[in-house]
Design an enzyme around this catalytic site. Structure first.
Site, PDB file in Angstrom:
ATOM      1  N   LYS A 158       0.812  -1.218   0.000  1.00 33.89           N
ATOM      2  CA  LYS A 158       0.000   0.000   0.000  1.00 33.89           C
ATOM      3  C   LYS A 158       0.847   1.270   0.000  1.00 33.89           C
ATOM      4  O   LYS A 158       0.427   2.307  -0.512  1.00 33.89           O
ATOM      5  CB  LYS A 158      -0.957   0.004   1.186  1.00 33.89           C
ATOM      6  CG  LYS A 158      -0.310   0.127   2.549  1.00 33.89           C
ATOM      7  CD  LYS A 158      -1.352   0.194   3.672  1.00 33.89           C
ATOM      8  CE  LYS A 158      -2.123   1.473   3.637  1.00 33.89           C
ATOM      9  NZ  LYS A 158      -3.012   1.628   4.817  1.00 33.89           N
ATOM     10  N   GLY A 217       9.150  -3.111   2.331  1.00 39.99           N
ATOM     11  CA  GLY A 217       9.804  -3.387   3.607  1.00 39.99           C
ATOM     12  C   GLY A 217       8.911  -3.323   4.821  1.00 39.99           C
ATOM     13  O   GLY A 217       9.308  -3.751   5.903  1.00 39.99           O
ATOM     14  N   GLY A 218       7.717  -2.765   4.667  1.00 40.48           N
ATOM     15  CA  GLY A 218       6.767  -2.762   5.777  1.00 40.48           C
ATOM     16  C   GLY A 218       7.228  -1.944   6.975  1.00 40.48           C
ATOM     17  O   GLY A 218       8.143  -1.125   6.898  1.00 40.48           O
ATOM     18  N   SER A 232       1.199  -5.086  11.425  1.00 39.75           N
ATOM     19  CA  SER A 232       0.491  -4.496  12.567  1.00 39.75           C
ATOM     20  C   SER A 232       0.748  -2.999  12.635  1.00 39.75           C
ATOM     21  O   SER A 232       1.597  -2.464  11.921  1.00 39.75           O
ATOM     22  CB  SER A 232       0.956  -5.165  13.865  1.00 39.75           C
ATOM     23  OG  SER A 232       2.350  -4.946  14.069  1.00 39.75           O
ATOM     24  N   GLY A 257       8.861   0.566  23.710  1.00 36.01           N
ATOM     25  CA  GLY A 257       8.981   1.770  24.522  1.00 36.01           C
ATOM     26  C   GLY A 257      10.354   1.920  25.145  1.00 36.01           C
ATOM     27  O   GLY A 257      10.941   3.006  25.129  1.00 36.01           O
ATOM     28  N   GLU A 312       4.267   1.951  33.753  1.00 27.37           N
ATOM     29  CA  GLU A 312       3.950   0.578  33.370  1.00 27.37           C
ATOM     30  C   GLU A 312       2.877   0.022  34.297  1.00 27.37           C
ATOM     31  O   GLU A 312       2.981   0.106  35.519  1.00 27.37           O
ATOM     32  CB  GLU A 312       5.212  -0.285  33.421  1.00 27.37           C
ATOM     33  CG  GLU A 312       4.984  -1.787  33.300  1.00 27.37           C
ATOM     34  CD  GLU A 312       4.240  -2.202  32.038  1.00 27.37           C
ATOM     35  OE1 GLU A 312       3.289  -3.005  32.150  1.00 27.37           O
ATOM     36  OE2 GLU A 312       4.597  -1.713  30.949  1.00 27.37           O
ATOM     37  N   LEU A 329       7.152 -10.575  15.870  1.00 28.31           N
ATOM     38  CA  LEU A 329       8.581 -10.478  15.617  1.00 28.31           C
ATOM     39  C   LEU A 329       8.849 -10.630  14.125  1.00 28.31           C
ATOM     40  O   LEU A 329       8.265 -11.496  13.470  1.00 28.31           O
ATOM     41  CB  LEU A 329       9.332 -11.576  16.380  1.00 28.31           C
ATOM     42  CG  LEU A 329       9.212 -11.555  17.907  1.00 28.31           C
ATOM     43  CD1 LEU A 329       9.779 -12.843  18.496  1.00 28.31           C
ATOM     44  CD2 LEU A 329       9.922 -10.343  18.481  1.00 28.31           C
ATOM     45  N   HIS A 372      38.743 -17.282  23.299  1.00 27.11           N
ATOM     46  CA  HIS A 372      39.018 -16.392  24.429  1.00 27.11           C
ATOM     47  C   HIS A 372      39.880 -15.224  23.959  1.00 27.11           C
ATOM     48  O   HIS A 372      40.847 -15.432  23.223  1.00 27.11           O
ATOM     49  CB  HIS A 372      39.753 -17.157  25.537  1.00 27.11           C
ATOM     50  CG  HIS A 372      40.184 -16.271  26.665  1.00 27.11           C
ATOM     51  ND1 HIS A 372      39.301 -15.812  27.621  1.00 27.11           N
ATOM     52  CD2 HIS A 372      41.398 -15.748  26.985  1.00 27.11           C
ATOM     53  CE1 HIS A 372      39.959 -15.055  28.489  1.00 27.11           C
ATOM     54  NE2 HIS A 372      41.250 -15.001  28.118  1.00 27.11           N
TER      55      HIS A 372
END
Length: 467
Positions: free
Chosen positions: A33, A38-39, A145, A185, A203, A320, A445
């Site tokens: 749209k 890529g949304g 979304s 957030g 929260e 996700l 390491h």
């Protein structure tokens, strides 16, 4: 025009589904749209937020950490306009890359709003008002979304904003009042806190990142508090008013008292809701679930209408990008007659603050609720030679393993590069490794990933070496 597959939506789920379909020899079209591919992820989500997170971390380190490395700077300033410009350059490079991939894989791109005329016919309404009809044997809904809102708190997109507007502000807020202590957030809140803003987090739950391991939330709150962020946990927002350049957010405290917080911006980050508006689902007999407007699918991600599939944020499960990508691949391969599989327990979750937070598998709370007997091993980054060298001493890695078989059931970490390190845990759990298996693997390491090995050693008869 006739296709084998039409994909509606070009976010990570949609464009991956389209590419995989094309790879499998299916004639494929994608409908978007907006005028870029890529949304949400590439345009106003994952990618731009990570660009700002990196920029703000560079500034914060220059202001607070460089001196300990022997690097002295004078008159350090922020060119916020350049920071936003760079963010957009990152976005543009990524979205143009998706356009290239569509051409490379011979996928037809149709820009406009796609809606169902019937289960095989999609009407694409272009920005100029004209329409085109395309048809296919199969259709994949991947429309993603959008930010959720509180019904009693209007978003004006100027002073009361969503994550979309927070990515393109013209100034660093003086005081950002953040509603919601979840992933989105906290990531954006940490950006502006690093740049000097006062950030207050309200929260409703009793801890931040409430869907993740409780220990991760406590450690992240401790770190963000050191950054200067304030937390109001267990508080219920009741409203917000805007007067000029000031926003007043009202809330009830856990004791039932009234509290007001005043700032120049209020970011509403209370989750996301499936975007199914304008799809014409009613034309093919599909209804959405009232809560979250999700589309119901079966184990093959097919709706009740044969040949119509849905993936990503528009169906149940975590919102996700990488979950959507996996689902896009799965549906493409099912359409092609293959038998793919997704283990949803092994899809990792990440919070891109600094330190980063990452997790995969079961939490302690989930294991206790299920009555599973488990053992735990933990290793703090303050005991890591690599972390001490870089100055990243906050956080830990925690490994949960079956008390009898030693199979790894969950890994939870907060620390430097946790977003990358969690991949080792995913691989281990995909192949049902035990904690001892990982503890016996050589880890270079000094590296951050040694913390994973040490946590596995700690879970294996408390054999950690460096604590």
């Amino acid at each position: 025009m006739q296709y084998d597959v039409i994909v509606i939506g070009s976010g990570p789920g949609g464009y991956v589904a389209a590419i995989r379909c094309a790879q499998l020899g299916l004639k494929t079209a994608i409908v978007e749209k907006y005028n870029t591919l890529g949304g949400t992820c590439l345009n106003v989500g994952c990618i731009p937020s990570k660009a700002l997170l990196d920029s703000s971390e560079h500034y914060h380190n220059a202001a607070h950490a460089f001196k300990t490395h022997g690097i002295n700077l004078e008159n350090l300033t922020i060119d916020f306009g350049q920071m936003i410009k760079r963010k957009q350059q990152v976005v543009d490079a990524n979205t143009s890359g998706i356009s290239y991939l569509m051409k490379k894989n011979k996928i037809d791109t149709h820009f406009g709003v796609g809606s169902f005329k019937d289960k095989n016919t999609i009407v694409v309404k272009k920005s100029d008002g004209t329409t085109t009809e395309i048809t296919a044997k199969n259709v994949i809904i991947a429309t993603g979304s959008k930010p959720s809102a509180l019904p009693f708190l209007p978003i004006d997109k100027k002073r009361v904003i969503t994550s979309t507007e927070a990515l393109s502000l013209s100034e660093v807020p003086k005081h950002l009042v953040l509603i919601g202590g979840g992933v989105i957030g906290l990531e954006l809140g940490s950006v502006y806190a690093r740049l000097g803003a006062k950030v207050s987090v309200i929260e409703f739950m009793d801890g931040i990142i409430p869907t993740m391991d409780k220990g991760l939330g406590r450690e992240l709150q401790k770190v963000l508090t050191k950054l200067g962020m304030e937390f109001y946990l267990g508080h219920k927002v009741t409203g917000a008013t805007v007067k000029g350049k000031e926003v007043t957010v009202s809330c009830d405290t856990p004791k039932g008292e009234k509290l007001e917080l005043k700032g120049d911006y209020c970011l509403v980050a209370v989750g996301r809701i499936a975007y199914t508006d304008g799809l014409g689902l009613e034309n093919i007999g599909i209804t959405v679930e009232e809560r979250g407007r999700k589309i119901t699918v079966d184990e093959h991600l097919e709706t009740k209408v044969k040949g119509v599939y849905a993936i990503g944020d528009v169906i149940k499960g975590a919102m996700l990008a990488h979950k959507a990508e996996d689902e896009g691949t799965l549906v493409a391969e099912i359409i092609a007659g293959q038998k793919p599989h997704i283990d949803y327990n092994l899809i990792p979750g990440v919070v891109y603050t600094w330190p980063e937070v990452a997790a995969v598998g079961q939490t302690e709370e989930q294991l206790k609720a299920a009555g599973v007997k488990y053992k735990t091993g933990s290793f703090p980054f303050k005991a890591s030679g690599r972390a001490r060298a870089s100055g990243d001493l906050d956080g830990f890695v925690k490994v949960l393993a079956d008390a009898t078989t030693d199979e790894i059931l969950g890994v939870h970490m907060i620390g430097p590069r946790a977003a990358d390190m969690i991949a080792e845990a995913v691989v281990a759990m995909e192949y049902r490794a035990s904690a001892e298996d990982i503890s016996r693997m050589s880890h270079a390491h000094p590296t951050y990933t040694e913390a994973m090995r040490e946590a596995c050693l700690a879970a294996t008869e408390n054999r950690a070496i460096h604590i």
